[in-house]
Design an enzyme around this catalytic site. Structure first.
Site, PDB file in Angstrom:
ATOM      1  CG  ASP A   1      -1.733  -1.314   1.436  1.00 17.71           C
ATOM      2  OD1 ASP A   1      -2.311  -1.528   0.259  1.00 17.71           O
ATOM      3  OD2 ASP A   1      -1.700  -1.899   2.350  1.00 17.71           O
TER       4      ASP A   1
ATOM      5  CG  HIS B   1      -1.159  -1.944  -7.849  1.00 16.40           C
ATOM      6  ND1 HIS B   1      -0.082  -2.702  -8.565  1.00 16.40           N
ATOM      7  CD2 HIS B   1      -0.860  -2.283  -6.660  1.00 16.40           C
ATOM      8  CE1 HIS B   1       0.543  -3.293  -8.070  1.00 16.40           C
ATOM      9  NE2 HIS B   1       0.430  -3.311  -6.707  1.00 16.40           N
TER      10      HIS B   1
ATOM     11  CB  SER C   1       4.183  10.925  -4.542  1.00 18.72           C
ATOM     12  OG  SER C   1       2.515  10.725  -4.906  1.00 18.72           O
TER      13      SER C   1
END
Length: 432
Positions: free
Chosen positions: A14, A42, A415
């Site tokens: 995860d 995903h 990210s």
């Protein structure tokens, strides 16, 4: 020569692998799943539209990219068909983009029945599997009795083999677990309905990938789950049933170990875990609740609430060693926005008072250990959607730098949100 890049999780799964694979496949010709099954979840967000993939590689949404399910993956025909149907309904030409290895073991309904019966029998000692038959399918593979995609080329022979293996497993279900047997004819009919579809997508995956490498193509290998769930190196027995580490790429796809050029480890800015098993930095306070709610920490596959905690650099260092990581992608940095302080676990204190900086090898060794934390200042500014490194708060940059220092690995990608565009790429794996 081409370039083979591996993307895998450094924690308990995860970590955000799907988004990263989707982002990087802009420059890839092939995207390959090499282990696990439809126990993966995903999640991709493209222009605000969310897609959750469990079995099909995350490159399937890209034009001119071929997605491959290689031999290390256990394949559930019903799950594959369901996923294909959902994607095709959205206009994705899956049959033009997806290839399979004939050596993929099949997950069939009796595997699911066994998985659930075993978890129920374990009671309080349940592993916390997804209940999708992954483990029993891998067991059949290792025992050399499993059915594979290639067996579907001879349907008459498949029917005979299926009857034999179902007699064996139904005996266990009825006489040991005291649950109903699985009906042979219904399983046969279900598989025969998709047999031609599956065999139409079969190729020699190992040959294809090796030729692609020699011909200068870029290939992305997409890991599932995370390093600490590896069957050999994870928190055994609270692990998955496949090799989630970089070594699984070679055995799970058919390329040689020397053909791996770069390994990108996905590391979440904090830690999460689904199901039972050791988790030294787990939080049971308001911060843990904050991370869960803000990070939307609910499983894409099971919907279960994920356990949350501070980043465990000791565990991540183990992932660095096991995978020979080239660089990190740090995900969900924005979830930490607003905290007064952030912590990194840099060591463990054992019950006898000794301090260590390496993870135990089995679940029993984790009992009673306490995390040793470094505390860093948090930041109030938002990092959500930031696309340039200079746009990040200094405290966030300090946090990233400290992660690099305690692990010895550079953060090449950051990210800052779920969308593929909400990413800071400092060094592209295909350019490294």
């Amino acid at each position: 020569m081409g370039k083979n890049v591996v993307v895998l999780g450094t924690q308990w799964g995860d970590e955000g692998k799907g988004k990263v694979v989707d982002l990087l496949t802009e420059r890839a010709k092939y995207v390959v799943r090499y282990q696990g099954g439809h126990n993966a979840g995903h999640t991709l967000v493209i222009n605000g539209e969310k897609t959750v993939l469990h079995l099909i590689p995350s490159g399937i949404l890209r034009e001119n990219v071929v997605s491959i399910i290689a031999n290390g993956v256990v394949l559930a025909p019903d799950a594959l068909l369901r996923e294909m149907t959902e994607l095709e309904a959205r206009g994705v030409p899956v049959r033009e983009r997806l290839l399979l290895s004939e050596a993929c073991p099949l997950i069939l309904p009796y595997h699911v029945a066994l998985d659930n019966a075993r978890e129920k029998a374990r009671g309080a000692k349940a592993i916390g599997t997804t209940g999708r038959g992954i483990g029993p399918a891998y067991e059949d593979k290792v025992a050399r009795r499993g059915l594979r995609v290639g067996d579907l080329f001879d349907k008459a022979s498949f029917a005979v083999k299926l009857k034999e293996i179902m007699e064996y497993h139904n005996f266990q279900l009825v006489n040991y677990y005291h649950v109903d047997a699985v009906d042979y004819q219904s399983v046969l009919d279900e598989v025969m309905a998709v047999a031609d579809l599956l065999t139409s997508m079969v190729v020699d995956v190992a040959d294809l990938l090796n030729k692609a490498y020699r011909n200068g193509e870029y290939v992305m290998f997409e890991g599932a789950q995370g390093t600490l769930l590896d069957i050999d190196h994870g928190t055994y027995p609270y692990v998955t049933s496949s090799n989630t580490t970089a070594g699984g790429v070679a055995t799970g796809s058919g390329i040689g170990p020397r053909c791996v050029d770069y390994v990108l480890g996905i590391v979440k800015a904090y830690s999460t875990r689904v199901g039972a098993g050791p988790f030294p930095t787990e939080l049971f306070d308001s911060v843990g609740e904050f991370l869960c709610e803000k990070g939307n920490e609910f499983g894409a596959t099971t919907g279960r609430r994920r356990r949350t905690g501070w980043l465990d650099a000791v565990a991540v260092r183990r992932a660095v060693e096991l995978n020979s990581l080239s660089g990190f992608c740090l995900t969900k940095l924005d979830v930490l926005d607003g905290l007064d302080e952030v912590k990194i676990c840099v060591g463990y204190r054992l019950p006898d008072g000794r301090e260590v900086d390496v993870t135990p090898l089995a679940a029993e060794g984790w009992e009673g250990i306490e995390p040793i934390y470094e505390v860093l200042p948090g930041w109030k500014e938002s990092t959500f959607g930031v696309k340039l490194r200079d746009g990040l708060p200094q405290a966030a940059l300090n946090y990233i730098k400290r992660i690099e220092e305690v692990t010895g690995v550079p953060v090449d990608i950051i990210s800052t949100g779920p969308d593929r565009e909400e990413t800071i790429v400092l060094r592209h794996p295909f350019d490294a």
